[in-house]
Scaffold this motif. Structure first.
Motif, PDB file in Angstrom:
ATOM      1  N   ALA A  14       0.833  -1.195   0.000  1.00  0.00           N
ATOM      2  CA  ALA A  14       0.000   0.000   0.000  1.00  0.00           C
ATOM      3  C   ALA A  14       0.871   1.250   0.000  1.00  0.00           C
ATOM      4  O   ALA A  14       1.862   1.327   0.728  1.00  0.00           O
ATOM      5  N   GLY A  15       0.493   2.217  -0.829  1.00  0.00           N
ATOM      6  CA  GLY A  15       1.252   3.441  -0.969  1.00  0.00           C
ATOM      7  C   GLY A  15       2.262   3.421  -2.096  1.00  0.00           C
ATOM      8  O   GLY A  15       2.767   4.477  -2.485  1.00  0.00           O
ATOM      9  N   ASP A  16       2.545   2.252  -2.622  1.00  0.00           N
ATOM     10  CA  ASP A  16       3.505   2.125  -3.714  1.00  0.00           C
ATOM     11  C   ASP A  16       2.895   2.547  -5.045  1.00  0.00           C
ATOM     12  O   ASP A  16       1.696   2.797  -5.155  1.00  0.00           O
ATOM     13  N   SER A  17       3.740   2.606  -6.060  1.00  0.00           N
ATOM     14  CA  SER A  17       3.332   2.938  -7.414  1.00  0.00           C
ATOM     15  C   SER A  17       3.641   1.789  -8.357  1.00  0.00           C
ATOM     16  O   SER A  17       4.539   0.982  -8.110  1.00  0.00           O
ATOM     17  N   LEU A  18       2.896   1.747  -9.445  1.00  0.00           N
ATOM     18  CA  LEU A  18       3.076   0.716 -10.456  1.00  0.00           C
ATOM     19  C   LEU A  18       2.635   1.290 -11.789  1.00  0.00           C
ATOM     20  O   LEU A  18       1.671   2.059 -11.843  1.00  0.00           O
ATOM     21  N   ARG A  19       3.324   0.929 -12.855  1.00  0.00           N
ATOM     22  CA  ARG A  19       2.915   1.353 -14.187  1.00  0.00           C
ATOM     23  C   ARG A  19       2.616   0.149 -15.056  1.00  0.00           C
ATOM     24  O   ARG A  19       3.476  -0.709 -15.260  1.00  0.00           O
ATOM     25  N   LEU A  20       1.399   0.100 -15.559  1.00  0.00           N
ATOM     26  CA  LEU A  20       0.990  -0.941 -16.481  1.00  0.00           C
ATOM     27  C   LEU A  20       1.158  -0.458 -17.912  1.00  0.00           C
ATOM     28  O   LEU A  20       0.978   0.725 -18.207  1.00  0.00           O
ATOM     29  N   SER A  21       1.488  -1.374 -18.796  1.00  0.00           N
ATOM     30  CA  SER A  21       1.595  -1.079 -20.213  1.00  0.00           C
ATOM     31  C   SER A  21       0.674  -1.996 -20.998  1.00  0.00           C
ATOM     32  O   SER A  21       0.429  -3.131 -20.593  1.00  0.00           O
ATOM     33  N   CYS A  22       0.177  -1.503 -22.104  1.00  0.00           N
ATOM     34  CA  CYS A  22      -0.655  -2.286 -23.009  1.00  0.00           C
ATOM     35  C   CYS A  22      -0.136  -2.065 -24.413  1.00  0.00           C
ATOM     36  O   CYS A  22      -0.254  -0.961 -24.961  1.00  0.00           O
ATOM     37  N   ALA A  23       0.439  -3.103 -24.992  1.00  0.00           N
ATOM     38  CA  ALA A  23       1.002  -3.029 -26.330  1.00  0.00           C
ATOM     39  C   ALA A  23       0.002  -3.569 -27.339  1.00  0.00           C
ATOM     40  O   ALA A  23      -0.552  -4.655 -27.158  1.00  0.00           O
ATOM     41  N   ALA A  24      -0.220  -2.817 -28.414  1.00  0.00           N
ATOM     42  CA  ALA A  24      -1.187  -3.182 -29.439  1.00  0.00           C
ATOM     43  C   ALA A  24      -0.489  -3.583 -30.723  1.00  0.00           C
ATOM     44  O   ALA A  24       0.509  -2.981 -31.116  1.00  0.00           O
ATOM     45  N   SER A  25      -1.036  -4.583 -31.367  1.00  0.00           N
ATOM     46  CA  SER A  25      -0.527  -5.005 -32.666  1.00  0.00           C
ATOM     47  C   SER A  25      -1.203  -4.211 -33.770  1.00  0.00           C
ATOM     48  O   SER A  25      -2.177  -3.491 -33.542  1.00  0.00           O
ATOM     49  N   GLY A  26      -0.693  -4.344 -34.980  1.00  0.00           N
ATOM     50  CA  GLY A  26      -1.309  -3.716 -36.128  1.00  0.00           C
ATOM     51  C   GLY A  26      -0.895  -2.270 -36.334  1.00  0.00           C
ATOM     52  O   GLY A  26      -0.087  -1.717 -35.589  1.00  0.00           O
ATOM     53  N   ARG A  27      -1.514  -1.649 -37.337  1.00  0.00           N
ATOM     54  CA  ARG A  27      -1.170  -0.281 -37.714  1.00  0.00           C
ATOM     55  C   ARG A  27      -2.334   0.686 -37.536  1.00  0.00           C
ATOM     56  O   ARG A  27      -2.276   1.805 -38.049  1.00  0.00           O
ATOM     57  N   THR A  28      -3.369   0.272 -36.825  1.00  0.00           N
ATOM     58  CA  THR A  28      -4.564   1.087 -36.650  1.00  0.00           C
ATOM     59  C   THR A  28      -4.787   1.507 -35.206  1.00  0.00           C
ATOM     60  O   THR A  28      -5.891   1.888 -34.836  1.00  0.00           O
ATOM     61  N   PHE A  29      -3.755   1.471 -34.395  1.00  0.00           N
ATOM     62  CA  PHE A  29      -3.886   1.786 -32.977  1.00  0.00           C
ATOM     63  C   PHE A  29      -4.494   3.168 -32.751  1.00  0.00           C
ATOM     64  O   PHE A  29      -5.357   3.348 -31.885  1.00  0.00           O
TER      65      PHE A  29
END
Length: 122
Positions: A14-29
């Motif tokens: 509790a109190g910590d930080s976290l960064r989530l990433s979401c990588a998308a395929s294709g050329r229409t992001f």
């Protein structure tokens, strides 16, 4: 067709930080509005935050407002969720999703990632 892959989840205190990433395929992001949803144990999936196609608009659920920040880098086909001041009640599987519309409604999202687990201990 879009394939989404989340990463960055883990076990934090509790109190910590976290960064989530979401990588998308294709050329229409850049054609898609993006959102993050989460599902806690024993609960239904809920909306967390959304960002418009160019990143000019964002929206947050009250439960995370002021603590979480969504952003996107269309050149990298990636959307991020920066989570600060994490609380035990943030514990959930977090899902990235893509939608034609800018929406808080999960039914408007056409593509979903596999989810990444975030666990916040007290």
């Amino acid at each position: 067709q879009v394939q989404l892959v989340e990463s960055g989840g883990g076990l934090v205190q509790a109190g910590d930080s976290l960064r989530l990433s979401c990588a998308a395929s294709g050329r229409t992001f850049s054609s898609y509005n993006m959102g993050w949803f989460r599902q806690a144990p024993g609960k239904e999936r809920e909306f967390v935050t959304a960002i418009s196609r160019s990143g000019g608009s964002t929206y947050y659920a009250d439960s995370v407002k002021g603590r979480f920040t969504i952003s996107r880098d269309n050149a990298k086909n990636t959307v991020y969720l920066q989570m600060n001041s994490l609380k035990p009640e943030d514990t959930a599987v977090y899902y990235c999703a893509a939608s034609r519309s800018y929406s808080t409604y999960e039914g408007n999202y056409d593509y979903w990632g596999q989810g990444t687990q975030v666990t916040v201990s007290s």
